[in-house]
Scaffold this active site. Structure first.
Site, PDB file in Angstrom:
ATOM      1  N   ASN A   9      41.328  84.906  52.376  1.00 30.09           N
ATOM      2  CA  ASN A   9      42.110  84.401  53.499  1.00 30.09           C
ATOM      3  C   ASN A   9      42.262  82.889  53.348  1.00 30.09           C
ATOM      4  OD1 ASN A   9      43.290  83.754  55.954  1.00 30.09           O
ATOM      5  ND2 ASN A   9      41.444  84.127  57.157  1.00 30.09           N
ATOM      6  N   LYS A  11      43.934  80.850  55.148  1.00 32.15           N
ATOM      7  CA  LYS A  11      44.086  80.147  56.426  1.00 32.15           C
ATOM      8  C   LYS A  11      45.228  79.129  56.324  1.00 32.15           C
ATOM      9  CE  LYS A  11      39.316  81.193  57.485  1.00 32.15           C
ATOM     10  NZ  LYS A  11      38.076  80.797  58.183  1.00 32.15           N
ATOM     11  N   SER A 214      31.018  83.765  55.346  1.00 29.81           N
ATOM     12  CA  SER A 214      30.545  82.783  54.366  1.00 29.81           C
ATOM     13  C   SER A 214      29.947  83.420  53.109  1.00 29.81           C
ATOM     14  CB  SER A 214      29.528  81.823  55.005  1.00 29.81           C
ATOM     15  OG  SER A 214      30.146  81.032  55.980  1.00 29.81           O
TER      16      SER A 214
END
Length: 251
Positions: A9, A11, A214
């Protein structure tokens, strides 16, 4: 069908030159290696067509970071499932914690989006997970239960088998904190059991559940070795090809 997946991802990162360079690096890696997982990316919407053009052989799955809960209409700035289907993307993230936090999305919104995505043959990656406060107060199992039931349990058995779930403990996103493999496994097994209780074990066993908190090169292998963890939804590490490749090779 249950499969191992590593999804990046991006972002709101990378200008067009940087994005193209990262896409080319990933394509070069994929054409010279055969990883033990599917590799997907969710770049900013501006770059979706570029990604689909580059990955014309479908070497890498291309997903949007969000989609509208509406089919069409006067919704400035929104992107519909029909638009995504028309350019050939594979699916969309739905319900990411940052959409919930900054844009007020609820599980009911997610439910409507998931149905629209499935109607267009798109794969929804449904994101859920608890906050630090909810974890510390011992509410995490109930929170994830409610999220799963509201967003997914109006689907048929055939429909839910087409959904990928990404468990992302909000307290471990972008903080450097990571749930232990045992903590992550507990929630993944919890989600799979919830689905099994509703739809049967055979259905639950077909669904890929990713971990989205994470994941790093140094913990990917241990996390992915857990029996109910089928891969990762990767944030910051997906923007650095060396790190992303090491995570892919965690399988």
């Amino acid at each position: 069908m249950r499969k191992n997946i590593v999804a990046g991802n991006w972002k709101m990162n990378k200008n067009v030159t940087e994005a193209q360079d990262l896409m080319f690096q990933l394509l070069e890696y994929k054409r010279n290696h055969t990883p033990n997982c599917e590799v997907w990316i969710a770049p900013p919407s501006l770059y979706l067509m570029m990604a689909k053009d580059l990955y014309e052989q479908n070497e890498i799955g291309v997903f949007s970071q969000d989609m509208s809960e509406h089919g069409s209409g006067a919704y400035t700035g929104e992107t519909s499932a029909d638009m995504l289907e028309s350019i050939g993307v594979n699916g969309s993230l739905i319900g990411h914690s940052e959409r919930r936090l900054y844009h007020g999305e609820t599980d009911s919104h997610c439910n409507r989006k998931i149905k629209l995505a499935l109607d267009k043959g798109l794969t929804p990656i449904y994101c859920n997970g608890e906050t630090l406060e909810q974890r510390k107060s011992g509410q995490h199992l109930e929170v994830v239960k409610n999220q799963t039931e509201v967003a997914l349990f109006t689907l048929s058995a055939d429909e839910i088998k087409k959904v990928v779930i990404a468990y992302e403990p909000v307290w471990a996103i972008g903080t450097g904190e990571t749930a232990s493999p045992e903590q992550a496994q507990e929630i993944h097994a919890h989600i799979r059991n919830l689905i099994g209780n509703k739809y049967g074990k055979e259905v639950a066993d077909e669904i890929s559940i990713l971990y989205g908190g994470s994941v790093k090169p140094d913990n990917a292998k241990e996390i992915f070795s857990q029996p109910d963890i089928d891969g990762g939804l990767i944030g910051g590490a997906a923007l650095k090809m060396a790190d992303f490749v090491q995570i892919i090779e965690g399988f």
